[in-house]
Design an enzyme around this catalytic site. Structure first.
Site, short mmCIF file in Angstrom:
data_model
loop_
_atom_site.label_atom_id
_atom_site.label_comp_id
_atom_site.label_asym_id
_atom_site.label_seq_id
_atom_site.Cartn_x
_atom_site.Cartn_y
_atom_site.Cartn_z
N HIS A 274 0.81 -1.21 0.00
CA HIS A 274 0.00 0.00 0.00
C HIS A 274 0.85 1.26 0.00
O HIS A 274 0.38 2.32 -0.45
CB HIS A 274 -0.92 0.01 1.23
CG HIS A 274 -1.71 1.28 1.35
ND1 HIS A 274 -2.66 1.64 0.42
CD2 HIS A 274 -1.67 2.28 2.26
CE1 HIS A 274 -3.18 2.80 0.77
NE2 HIS A 274 -2.60 3.21 1.87
N CYS A 275 2.08 1.21 0.49
CA CYS A 275 2.83 2.44 0.74
C CYS A 275 3.69 2.91 -0.43
O CYS A 275 3.46 3.97 -1.00
CB CYS A 275 3.69 2.25 1.98
SG CYS A 275 2.73 2.11 3.50
N ILE A 276 4.71 2.13 -0.79
CA ILE A 276 5.73 2.63 -1.72
C ILE A 276 5.17 2.94 -3.11
O ILE A 276 5.53 3.96 -3.70
CB ILE A 276 6.92 1.65 -1.80
CG1 ILE A 276 7.51 1.46 -0.41
CG2 ILE A 276 7.99 2.17 -2.75
CD1 ILE A 276 8.60 0.43 -0.33
#
Length: 436
Positions: A274-276
């Site tokens: 979900h983040c990078i």
């Protein structure tokens, strides 16, 4: 009000709310309950509430026995999950841990935050600490939550305390957990930040207080943009090395022997989680509103997003050398999760690779010990058994995720050709192995 709230936080009598009980919210709720607080977890998914209240964890990082301890109240505090947001009226603190995905046009989707804002605006009261943990663009806390404080006739830093504190959860990481990962906190006022620091110091070893909510928002974006840009660089190096017929992994390992001035990053089939792959787009979008192009972010995103195509192109060349076309070839992907030893497939490049091969007419299948099924274009596909016979049947085996469960010796021994996109077979020498 500030003094009363401080006392409640210090003596663990504060009623604590956590909105969103996923990968971020549930571990946070459990730790707060362990610290002695009565915690109310809010979820729109009634099934999740039911599972939590029965002590059944659906998050890999939280074991059911650990959850049961706080749900049944055998620890100092207690956790209860509900879909009833009217209970926010009773909360002293509220931490917001809802998803912030990208829309189809790669623009930020803050709809979940806006839904939470609407609920909080109904029940906001004096003596409340509101903390946004969901990753978003700099300015979100100010733009979305300050108006509801002002509309309620309350004063920031005196009546209500508003803070941004970015989550730093790394699913599956056994070394760095919520407790020993420093927690960044930035308040709309100094008093706001100090209040959140007081709460999080109960469950985190180190709290880092920055000057503002915007600084805290930018901190989280920088962390993941740093990784995205460096992974984009090394992915392009891998493409260059392929053209130049140089072993990418040998070059990186050699460069990493330099004791200063170099940090190794490693190429792969694309970015997942979900983040990078997501967070840098929040910053890029915000800057576009201010007539500035975030060129590093955009270029890194272009390279990283194209890596599944690069994998398919290299695989096509591998099959061509065996006088086989992609169309009709049996291809097995090992690993659909975006990272090793987890079941999370969010933004996983393996899904894109699967879809690309399917479009080219390949007889594509997958095996993942953590992911029993995947859904692509409303079609559900199941993980296939992995054994010597199934490996021998494949024209090409592609390692897309390096799960610890894989017996690499057996995989190499039984496969005709292996395309290793993760350098999982490092140390194994075989003409069957081709690396990214």
């Amino acid at each position: 009000m500030a003094l009363t709230l401080k006392e409640k936080i210090d003596n663990s009598s504060a009623k604590v709310g956590v909105i969103g009980l996923g990968y971020v919210g549930l571990p946070l709720a459990v730790e707060l309950a362990k610290a002695g607080y009565d915690v109310t977890g809010y979820e729109v998914n009634a099934r999740r509430c039911e599972e939590i209240n029965q002590g059944h964890s659906y998050i890999a990082d939280i074991h059911s026995d650990e959850l049961t301890q706080v749900v049944n109240g055998s620890s100092k505090g207690k956790l209860h999950a509900t879909t009833d947001f009217s209970l926010l009226a009773e909360m002293d603190t509220v931490s917001i841990c809802v998803p912030t995905p990208l829309g189809k046009t790669r623009d930020p989707d803050v709809s979940y935050i806006l839904e939470v804002k609407d609920q909080i605006s109904k029940y906001i009261h004096t003596g409340m600490l509101i903390i946004l943990e969901s990753t978003t663009y700099p300015g979100t806390t100010d733009e979305i939550f300050v108006p509801i404080v002002e509309n309620a006739g309350l004063k920031l830093g005196k009546d209500v305390f508003l803070v941004f504190s970015p989550e730093r959860i790394d699913p599956g990481n056994k070394t760095y957990t919520l407790k020993n990962t420093p927690k960044v906190v930035g308040g709309m006022t100094f008093a706001c930040g100090e209040m959140a620091k007081r709460l999080y110091s109960k469950i985190v070893d180190e709290v880092v207080l920055v000057s503002s909510a915007r600084a805290a928002e930018m901190t989280k974006i920088l962390e993941n943009t740093f990784r995205a840009v460096n992974i984009g660089l090394v992915n392009e190096i891998a493409i260059m090395c392929k053209i130049l017929d140089i072993n990418t992994w040998e070059v990186i390992d050699a460069a990493a022997t330099k004791p200063f001035g170099f940090t190794p990053f490693y190429p792969g089939p694309g970015l997942g989680g979900h983040c990078i792959p997501v967070d840098p787009h929040y910053l890029s979008w915000k800057l576009k509103q201010l007539n500035y192009q975030a060129r590093f972010i955009d270029l890194a995103a272009e390279i990283n997003t194209n890596m599944p195509n690069h994998v398919v192109n290299v695989a096509t060349d591998i099959l061509n050398k065996s006088q086989k076309s992609v169309n009709g070839s049996k291809i097995l992907l090992l690993g659909m999760a975006y990272k090793p030893n987890v079941s999370d497939v969010r933004e996983s490049p393996s899904l894109d690779i699967y879809k690309l091969f399917a479009k080219k007419g390949a007889n594509i299948t997958f095996h993942d010990p953590y992911v029993p099924t995947i859904t692509i274009d409303n079609q559900t596909y199941h993980s296939k058994p992995l054994n010597g016979d199934s490996l021998k049947m494949q024209d090409l085996v592609i390692i897309t995720t390096h799960h610890k469960d894989y017996n690499l010796t057996q995989i190499v021994e039984c496969s005709k050709v292996i395309f290793d996109t993760r350098n999982a077979t490092k140390g194994i020498s075989s003409p069957k192995i081709l690396r990214l």
